[in-house]
Design an enzyme around this catalytic site. Structure first.
Site, short mmCIF file in Angstrom:
data_model
loop_
_atom_site.label_atom_id
_atom_site.label_comp_id
_atom_site.label_asym_id
_atom_site.label_seq_id
_atom_site.Cartn_x
_atom_site.Cartn_y
_atom_site.Cartn_z
N LYS A 43 1.99 -1.20 -3.31
CA LYS A 43 2.37 -0.86 -4.68
C LYS A 43 3.87 -1.00 -4.97
O LYS A 43 4.25 -1.38 -6.06
CB LYS A 43 1.94 0.58 -5.01
N ASP B 170 -1.65 4.27 -13.30
CA ASP B 170 -1.94 5.58 -12.69
C ASP B 170 -1.54 6.75 -13.60
O ASP B 170 -2.21 7.79 -13.62
CB ASP B 170 -1.22 5.72 -11.34
P1 NAP Z 1 2.24 8.84 -0.40
O1 NAP Z 1 3.20 8.10 -1.27
O2 NAP Z 1 2.14 8.48 1.03
O3 NAP Z 1 2.64 10.41 -0.51
C1 NAP Z 1 2.03 11.37 0.32
C2 NAP Z 1 2.46 12.77 -0.11
O4 NAP Z 1 1.74 13.71 0.73
C3 NAP Z 1 3.96 13.05 0.10
O5 NAP Z 1 4.41 13.93 -0.89
C4 NAP Z 1 3.95 13.74 1.49
O6 NAP Z 1 5.04 14.58 1.72
C5 NAP Z 1 2.70 14.57 1.37
N1 NAP Z 1 2.23 15.01 2.69
C6 NAP Z 1 1.77 14.23 3.71
N2 NAP Z 1 1.45 15.01 4.77
C7 NAP Z 1 1.75 16.30 4.41
C8 NAP Z 1 1.66 17.55 5.07
N3 NAP Z 1 1.18 17.65 6.31
N4 NAP Z 1 2.03 18.66 4.39
C9 NAP Z 1 2.51 18.59 3.15
N5 NAP Z 1 2.62 17.42 2.45
C10 NAP Z 1 2.25 16.30 3.09
O7 NAP Z 1 0.76 8.77 -0.97
P2 NAP Z 1 0.26 8.61 -2.50
O8 NAP Z 1 -0.01 7.20 -2.78
O9 NAP Z 1 1.17 9.38 -3.38
O10 NAP Z 1 -1.18 9.33 -2.41
C11 NAP Z 1 -1.29 10.72 -2.19
C12 NAP Z 1 -2.73 11.15 -2.30
O11 NAP Z 1 -3.22 10.89 -3.60
C13 NAP Z 1 -3.70 10.43 -1.36
O12 NAP Z 1 -4.62 11.39 -0.90
C14 NAP Z 1 -4.38 9.41 -2.24
O13 NAP Z 1 -5.69 9.10 -1.80
C15 NAP Z 1 -4.44 10.17 -3.56
N6 NAP Z 1 -4.46 9.27 -4.72
C16 NAP Z 1 -5.47 9.41 -5.61
C17 NAP Z 1 -5.52 8.60 -6.73
C18 NAP Z 1 -6.63 8.77 -7.72
O14 NAP Z 1 -6.83 7.86 -8.54
N7 NAP Z 1 -7.37 9.85 -7.71
C19 NAP Z 1 -4.51 7.66 -6.97
C20 NAP Z 1 -3.47 7.55 -6.04
C21 NAP Z 1 -3.46 8.36 -4.92
P3 NAP Z 1 6.35 14.02 2.52
O15 NAP Z 1 7.14 13.29 1.50
O16 NAP Z 1 7.00 15.25 3.01
O17 NAP Z 1 5.84 13.13 3.62
#
Ligand code: NAP
Length: 280
Positions: free
Chosen positions: A71, A108
């Protein structure tokens, strides 16, 4: 924009990509609307992304979606980036323009905001502060969406504070950084809580947050959709909060992408919802 080819071709580029629910969603709409076409999984490595995107016009694609890890990288490989995608810093939808140039968009923010309105039509972003937990790619889209809806205060908390500080610089003083240790306290007086971390996903522990201070009528949403009923949403329902699950965002971001490729905005439907739920 109207698709120029009689056969609508689109797909999702990811690495890995086999888990994506997007083909199920788009194939459902193609069938429902009687549009000849196909939406395919495109397993593209980071090294191949530029070439794969550049091949879209010659292959007759209307465009594609992008998922992890493409992305952000895609911003550099498209010819034009919509202002919202630029602000979010990520492209999740590419549209092949009539002259073959590639337009990068981000659907999104629309997907998330629409899912909240679908669940509670009377919701207002500026009525009370919102609390965003997490500061990754999805959080950036949600913050942009909330700001564009007129939010006056969005509290944001993340395990790593550097990401929060960077976001604050980009989005300004309406975005209020909250130290990770104070995340439960930040729920006081708020009208919306959204989990944008991966906590609560299958194989991950539940999001560690105490809902005690959250006003009784506040909405609780989780963008994690596998499982659909995350521990956070279960805890919120037990306390009587209205909830919004992650399928709403997934379907609504896809609606806007489908519209960009075909000129037709598909509708949410129970049939699609049930089809997706059966895979979760
Ligand atoms: P990303 O950019 O990798 O961000 C991950 C987030 O999770 C960061 O804020 C990270 O914090 C946090 N995190 C990871 N491990 C953690 C832990 N052990 N404790 C606390 N926080 C933790 O991922 P993303 O693309 O934003 O996606 C995040 C989630 O949203 C995923 O589950 C994805 O499947 C979901 N999602 C859903 C949709 C939908 O359409 N429903 C769309 C997009 C994403 P740090 O910065 O501290 O690592």
């Amino acid at each position: 924009m109207q698709a120029r080819n009689s056969y609508m071709l689109a797909g999702v580029m990811g690495w890995p990509v086999a888990h994506s629910r997007s083909p199920m969603i788009h194939q459902h709409w193609l069938q429902e609307l009687g549009i000849a076409g196909s939406y395919v999984l495109l397993e593209v490595s980071p090294l191949g992304l530029q070439q794969a995107l550049r091949a879209l016009p010659a292959l007759g694609f209307a465009g594609c979606n992008l998922t992890i890890p493409h992305k952000v990288a895609a911003l550099a490989f498209v010819d034009e980036v919509e202002p919202l995608a630029q602000r979010i810093g990520a492209v999740n939808t590419v549209v092949v323009l009539p002259d073959g140039r590639l337009l990068g968009r981000n659907t999104d923010a629309f997907g998330y905001i629409r899912s909240v309105y679908d669940a509670r039509p009377s919701w207002s972003a500026n009525a009370r502060p919102s609390v965003v937990v997490g500061a990754g790619g999805a959080a950036r889209a949600i913050v942009a969406g909330l700001m564009d809806e007129g939010a006056r205060e969005v509290r944001i908390t993340n395990r790593s504070m550097d990401k929060v500080t960077a976001l604050r610089q980009e989005f300004g003083s309406a975005l209020v950084p909250v130290p990770w240790e104070l995340r439960s306290e930040s729920l006081r007086d708020s009208g919306l809580l959204v989990n944008t971390t991966n906590q609560g996903m299958q194989g991950q522990p539940a999001l560690d947050i105490d809902l005690k201070l959250l006003p009784a009528d506040a909405l609780v949403s989780d963008i994690v959709y596998a499982p659909l009923l995350t521990p956070l949403l279960r805890a919120a329902r037990e306390r009587g909060h209205p909830t919004v699950d992650g399928l709403g965002m997934l379907i609504n971001q896809a609606r806007l992408a489908f519209d960009a490729w075909t000129g037709v905005m598909p509708q949410q439907s129970t049939a699609l919802q049930q089809k997706l739920e059966s895979t979760l």
